[in-house]
Design a protein around this motif. Sequence first.
Motif, mmCIF file in Angstrom:
data_model
loop_
_atom_site.group_PDB
_atom_site.id
_atom_site.type_symbol
_atom_site.label_atom_id
_atom_site.label_comp_id
_atom_site.label_asym_id
_atom_site.label_seq_id
_atom_site.Cartn_x
_atom_site.Cartn_y
_atom_site.Cartn_z
ATOM 1 N N VAL A 13 -2.560 6.802 -0.441
ATOM 2 C CA VAL A 13 -2.124 5.564 0.211
ATOM 3 C C VAL A 13 -0.644 5.316 -0.058
ATOM 4 O O VAL A 13 0.137 5.010 0.846
ATOM 5 C CB VAL A 13 -2.967 4.368 -0.290
ATOM 6 C CG1 VAL A 13 -2.428 3.067 0.283
ATOM 7 C CG2 VAL A 13 -4.424 4.545 0.100
ATOM 8 N N HIS B 161 1.627 7.702 1.841
ATOM 9 C CA HIS B 161 1.446 7.764 3.290
ATOM 10 C C HIS B 161 2.792 7.569 3.976
ATOM 11 O O HIS B 161 3.624 6.751 3.535
ATOM 12 C CB HIS B 161 0.466 6.681 3.740
ATOM 13 C CG HIS B 161 -0.010 6.822 5.145
ATOM 14 N ND1 HIS B 161 0.734 6.404 6.225
ATOM 15 C CD2 HIS B 161 -1.159 7.336 5.657
ATOM 16 C CE1 HIS B 161 0.070 6.645 7.339
ATOM 17 N NE2 HIS B 161 -1.076 7.216 7.021
ATOM 18 N N ASN C 17 3.702 5.972 6.544
ATOM 19 C CA ASN C 17 3.970 4.593 6.936
ATOM 20 C C ASN C 17 4.433 3.748 5.758
ATOM 21 O O ASN C 17 5.323 2.902 5.885
ATOM 22 C CB ASN C 17 2.726 3.966 7.566
ATOM 23 C CG ASN C 17 2.449 4.505 8.947
ATOM 24 O OD1 ASN C 17 3.144 5.394 9.427
ATOM 25 N ND2 ASN C 17 1.424 3.991 9.593
ATOM 26 N N ASP D 127 -0.828 -4.219 8.937
ATOM 27 C CA ASP D 127 -1.382 -2.865 8.961
ATOM 28 C C ASP D 127 -1.351 -2.226 7.574
ATOM 29 O O ASP D 127 -2.327 -1.602 7.145
ATOM 30 C CB ASP D 127 -0.603 -2.012 9.959
ATOM 31 C CG ASP D 127 -1.007 -0.556 9.901
ATOM 32 O OD1 ASP D 127 -2.190 -0.257 10.173
ATOM 33 O OD2 ASP D 127 -0.147 0.293 9.580
ATOM 34 N N SER D 128 -0.248 -2.393 6.863
ATOM 35 C CA SER D 128 -0.095 -1.749 5.557
ATOM 36 C C SER D 128 -1.064 -2.309 4.515
ATOM 37 O O SER D 128 -1.659 -1.550 3.746
ATOM 38 C CB SER D 128 1.346 -1.913 5.056
ATOM 39 O OG SER D 128 2.258 -1.372 5.977
ATOM 40 N N TRP E 182 -8.626 2.096 2.041
ATOM 41 C CA TRP E 182 -8.765 3.138 1.016
ATOM 42 C C TRP E 182 -9.227 2.600 -0.325
ATOM 43 O O TRP E 182 -9.376 3.362 -1.292
ATOM 44 C CB TRP E 182 -7.446 3.885 0.871
ATOM 45 C CG TRP E 182 -7.182 4.788 2.024
ATOM 46 C CD1 TRP E 182 -6.350 4.570 3.087
ATOM 47 C CD2 TRP E 182 -7.782 6.065 2.274
ATOM 48 N NE1 TRP E 182 -6.401 5.609 3.971
ATOM 49 C CE2 TRP E 182 -7.263 6.545 3.505
ATOM 50 C CE3 TRP E 182 -8.706 6.852 1.573
ATOM 51 C CZ2 TRP E 182 -7.638 7.780 4.038
ATOM 52 C CZ3 TRP E 182 -9.075 8.080 2.110
ATOM 53 C CH2 TRP E 182 -8.542 8.528 3.327
ATOM 54 N N SER F 176 -10.696 0.948 13.760
ATOM 55 C CA SER F 176 -9.787 1.935 13.176
ATOM 56 C C SER F 176 -10.431 3.317 13.183
ATOM 57 O O SER F 176 -11.572 3.488 12.737
ATOM 58 C CB SER F 176 -9.441 1.537 11.737
ATOM 59 O OG SER F 176 -8.857 2.611 11.039
ATOM 60 N N THR G 130 -5.188 -3.081 6.547
ATOM 61 C CA THR G 130 -5.870 -1.876 7.012
ATOM 62 C C THR G 130 -5.723 -0.733 6.014
ATOM 63 O O THR G 130 -6.703 -0.301 5.408
ATOM 64 C CB THR G 130 -5.350 -1.440 8.388
ATOM 65 O OG1 THR G 130 -5.599 -2.487 9.332
ATOM 66 C CG2 THR G 130 -6.063 -0.184 8.864
ATOM 67 N N THR G 131 -4.494 -0.264 5.795
ATOM 68 C CA THR G 131 -4.310 0.939 4.982
ATOM 69 C C THR G 131 -4.791 0.742 3.556
ATOM 70 O O THR G 131 -5.652 1.485 3.056
ATOM 71 C CB THR G 131 -2.830 1.363 4.995
ATOM 72 O OG1 THR G 131 -2.414 1.565 6.337
ATOM 73 C CG2 THR G 131 -2.647 2.653 4.211
#
Length: 312
Positions: A166, A169, A171, A133-134, A142, A268, A137-138
């Motif tokens: 980012v 964030h 997370n 995810d990090s 971005w 997402s 996705t994240t």
Amino acid sequence: MPSGDLISQLLALFAVLGVGVLLRALGRGGQADAAVLNRLVIDVTTPALIVSVLRRSGIGQGAWGAVAASTIALFACALAGIAVARALGLPRAAQGAAGLVGSFSNTGFLGVPVVLALYGQAGGAAGTAILVDSIVTTLMLWTFGVALAARMGAGGDVDARGLLRVLLHPNVLSIAAGLALHALPIPLPAWVERALDALGSATPTLVFLALGLSLDLRSLRGRVRPLMAIAAVKLLLGPAVALAAALALRLERPTSEVAVLQSAMPTSMVSVIIAARYGCDGQFAAATAVLTTLGSLASLPFVLEALRRLAP
């Protein structure tokens, strides 16, 4: 695969989603309530979940292989989404939206809770899902995602402020905290551990309840054919490519399964925001997110069953 009836565990989460849909239909909740739950999940329960998981298990062995397999699936689906939209005669803005929502998965909001519900702490699966995810996705959303949306839409370029968001964030910060607590290790007071566990365990329920409250079927009207095509890219091509990549990279279980499941997640929600912000077709992106979320009711159990049958 983990023991137990995985399909029933997943269906239990979707039953919570059904409660949200029912509350919306009865006028007892809606988008505003979902927004409150979303913010609670993003800022409180998910960071608590990440710290709780990582301080105990760290990142699973071979987790970077899962990142590689998921990244390959992401790029394949981005190209496929644009190609399918172009073949259907959609305008450039819709093609850009298709590339975004056909590739970026809801790995944090849905993927991590689903993996945690199915695997628990076994084999570092939850930690691997968090890393996917990090990074996939994240970070990729971005950077690569914003660049794609800006090129296909009418927005600007990637800026330093977006990259800073980012890094700051919740997370990302909680990943750093969780890994630090795991590596040192730093003991926590019992009441802090219980608080983190209680908050983190609430994440799956709140996620699916918020999704049920926010689903709007009206956004699907009039665009069924292209929406179905992009949904197929997201829900079927994505996990298929991730599985092929995992096999090629010789990833072991449960790492390979986490890569496939994360790539099988619906669109997402943040990719919808980015599509609209940078001039792509925001309505098409939002409709795809709705359809893939609904479609995952059928596709995720199918993916789980396929993984089970492939087990040695």
